[in-house]
Design a protein around this motif. Structure first.
Motif, PDB file in Angstrom:
ATOM      1  N   GLY A 100       0.822  -1.204   0.000  1.00  0.00           N
ATOM      2  CA  GLY A 100       0.000   0.000   0.000  1.00  0.00           C
ATOM      3  C   GLY A 100       0.854   1.250   0.000  1.00  0.00           C
ATOM      4  O   GLY A 100       2.074   1.206   0.208  1.00  0.00           O
ATOM      5  N   ALA A 101       0.201   2.392  -0.232  1.00  0.00           N
ATOM      6  CA  ALA A 101       0.910   3.673  -0.285  1.00  0.00           C
ATOM      7  C   ALA A 101       0.036   4.782   0.276  1.00  0.00           C
ATOM      8  O   ALA A 101      -1.203   4.741   0.186  1.00  0.00           O
ATOM      9  N   TYR A 102       0.702   5.778   0.859  1.00  0.00           N
ATOM     10  CA  TYR A 102       0.050   6.958   1.427  1.00  0.00           C
ATOM     11  C   TYR A 102       0.734   8.211   0.884  1.00  0.00           C
ATOM     12  O   TYR A 102       1.961   8.237   0.722  1.00  0.00           O
ATOM     13  N   ALA A 103      -0.045   9.240   0.634  1.00  0.00           N
ATOM     14  CA  ALA A 103       0.527  10.560   0.357  1.00  0.00           C
ATOM     15  C   ALA A 103       0.625  11.307   1.681  1.00  0.00           C
ATOM     16  O   ALA A 103      -0.347  11.365   2.442  1.00  0.00           O
ATOM     17  N   LEU A 104       1.807  11.847   1.972  1.00  0.00           N
ATOM     18  CA  LEU A 104       2.036  12.542   3.233  1.00  0.00           C
ATOM     19  C   LEU A 104       2.578  13.940   2.965  1.00  0.00           C
ATOM     20  O   LEU A 104       3.277  14.167   1.976  1.00  0.00           O
ATOM     21  N   ASP A 105       2.267  14.841   3.865  1.00  0.00           N
ATOM     22  CA  ASP A 105       2.766  16.213   3.765  1.00  0.00           C
ATOM     23  C   ASP A 105       4.181  16.242   4.330  1.00  0.00           C
ATOM     24  O   ASP A 105       4.395  16.464   5.516  1.00  0.00           O
ATOM     25  N   ASP A 106       5.180  16.008   3.462  1.00  0.00           N
ATOM     26  CA  ASP A 106       6.549  15.946   3.947  1.00  0.00           C
ATOM     27  C   ASP A 106       7.110  17.314   4.304  1.00  0.00           C
ATOM     28  O   ASP A 106       8.186  17.418   4.902  1.00  0.00           O
ATOM     29  N   SER A 107       6.394  18.384   3.953  1.00  0.00           N
ATOM     30  CA  SER A 107       6.847  19.710   4.365  1.00  0.00           C
ATOM     31  C   SER A 107       6.552  19.966   5.834  1.00  0.00           C
ATOM     32  O   SER A 107       7.073  20.918   6.419  1.00  0.00           O
ATOM     33  N   ARG A 108       5.676  19.149   6.428  1.00  0.00           N
ATOM     34  CA  ARG A 108       5.320  19.293   7.844  1.00  0.00           C
ATOM     35  C   ARG A 108       5.545  17.969   8.562  1.00  0.00           C
ATOM     36  O   ARG A 108       4.672  17.467   9.261  1.00  0.00           O
TER      37      ARG A 108
END
Length: 291
Positions: A100-108
Motif C-alpha cells: 500500500g501507499a500513502y501521500a504525506l505532507d513531507d513539508s510538515r
C-alpha cells in the motif's frame, strides 16, 4: 485524545491505496522514489527481500511488515540478482504480498514520523503487535472480498497508525517523541494542545495540566522534544490550519479562530511566515490528491 493518531492524521493527504499481489518463482519489482509518499509491504505467504536503493537488503518472512515512511527507491524480490528489472516467473514457489501507499505532507514532517528510520522492519513475533496484525487481517479480507470496499481506506488509516505505534513501542528513548509519549507530564501537555489547539494556552496553563511548576515543566518539555511548549503549540496550530485549508471550505476567518487567533490579519501573517504563502493561495494550490 490519542495524540499519535492525531499527529499521523495531520500529515496524511488524499486517499491511500493498496493491493494484494501474487508472485511466483524468481521475480523482482522496483519502486522508484515518488515524492511525498510512504509505503508498506506485508508478506502474507512465502518470503522475499526488500532491497533499498541505498541500504542493506532485508529478508522478509511470513507476517513481516516493512514500512517506508519516506519516499525511498527500493525493490521487492525473490531469487538471485539485485538489478532493477521488473517481472516475475510463471512457476515456482508462490509469494503473496499486501502492499500500500500513502501521500504525506513531507513539508510538515511531524516528529512522530520524522524520527522513524528509512525502513521500519516489524518482524512477525507471537504475542507482539496484536492490533497491527488484526488490521492486516481485516484489510486482506476486504481486498479479497471487494477491492472497491468502502472499508479499505479507513483500514489503511488504522494500519498506518499501528505501524508507527508499533515501532515507537519497540524503541524506548530518553528524548524525542517516543520519550514524550512515555513521560506523563509532557504527554499531558501534548494531549491538552492536541485536544484544543485554539485555546489560549500559556506555559503556566500547560504546566498546570502537567502538574508541574512553570519552570520545571518548560525545562522538561524542551529537554524531551528539543523545542519549547509554545513553539510546538504554534507549529501544531499551523499544521491544523493547513489541514483545514486543504480539506474544507471554511472561511479563513473561521480557520484563524480555530487556530487560536482572534485577528485574521495576525493569523495570515503567522501562516505566511510558516508556509511562505498566504492562506488563500495555499488553499488554491495544495488541495489533496490520491496517493
Amino acid at each position: 485524545m490519542d495524540i499519535l493518531s492525531d499527529a499521523v492524521a495531520a500529515m496524511r493527504l488524499g486517499t491511500p491505496h493498496s493491493n494484494r499481489t501474487v508472485r511466483r518463482g524468481h521475480w523482482h519489482t522496483h519502486f522508484p522514489a515518488t515524492g511525498n509518499s510512504a509505503g508498506f509491504h506485508v508478506v502474507l505467504q512465502g518470503s522475499c527481500r526488500l532491497l533499498p536503493d541505498d541500504g542493506d537488503p532485508i529478508h522478509l518472512q511470513v507476517g513481516d511488515v516493512a514500512f517506508l515512511p519516506r519516499s525511498r527507491g527500493h525493490a521487492i524480490a525473490e531469487g538471485p540478482g539485485g538489478d532493477h528489472r521488473s517481472g516475475s516467473a510463471d512457476s515456482g514457489p508462490e509469494t503473496v504480498l499486501l502492499c500500500g501507499a500513502y501521500a504525506l505532507d513531507d513539508s510538515r514532517a511531524h516528529p512522530a514520523l520524522a524520527e522513524l528510520p528509512d525502513v521500519v522492519h516489524l518482524p512477525a513475533r507471537v504475542g507482539q503487535h496484536s492490533p497491527l496484525r488484526a488490521a492486516i487481517d481485516l484489510l486482506g479480507h476486504e481486498l479479497d472480498t471487494d477491492e472497491r470496499s468502502g472499508a479499505i481506506a479507513p483500514l489503511l488509516e488504522v494500519l498506518l497508525l499501528f505501524m508507527v505505534r508499533a515501532w515507537h513501542q519497540a524503541h524506548p528513548a530518553d528524548t524525542g517523541w517516543v520519550a514524550a509519549l512515555r513521560d506523563p507530564a509532557v504527554h499531558a501537555a501534548l494531549q491538552a494542545i492536541h485536544a484544543e489547539p485554539g485555546a489560549p494556552w500559556t506555559v503556566q496553563s500547560l504546566a498546570a495540566h502537567a502538574a508541574l511548576s512553570r519552570s520545571v515543566f518548560a525545562q522538561r518539555f524542551t529537554a524531551t522534544l528539543g523545542i519549547g511548549p509554545l513553539t510546538y503549540l504554534t507549529w501544531w496550530r499551523m499544521t491544523c490550519a493547513a489541514k483545514l485549508l486543504r480539506e474544507t471550505d471554511l472561511l479563513v476567518r473561521v480557520v484563524a479562530e480555530r487556530s487560536g487567533y482572534t485577528s485574521e490579519y495576525a493569523f495570515a501573517k503567522a501562516f505566511k511566515r510558516e508556509y511562505g504563502v498566504a492562506p488563500g493561495r495555499f488553499r488554491t494550490h495544495r488541495r489533496p490528491a490520491a496517493a
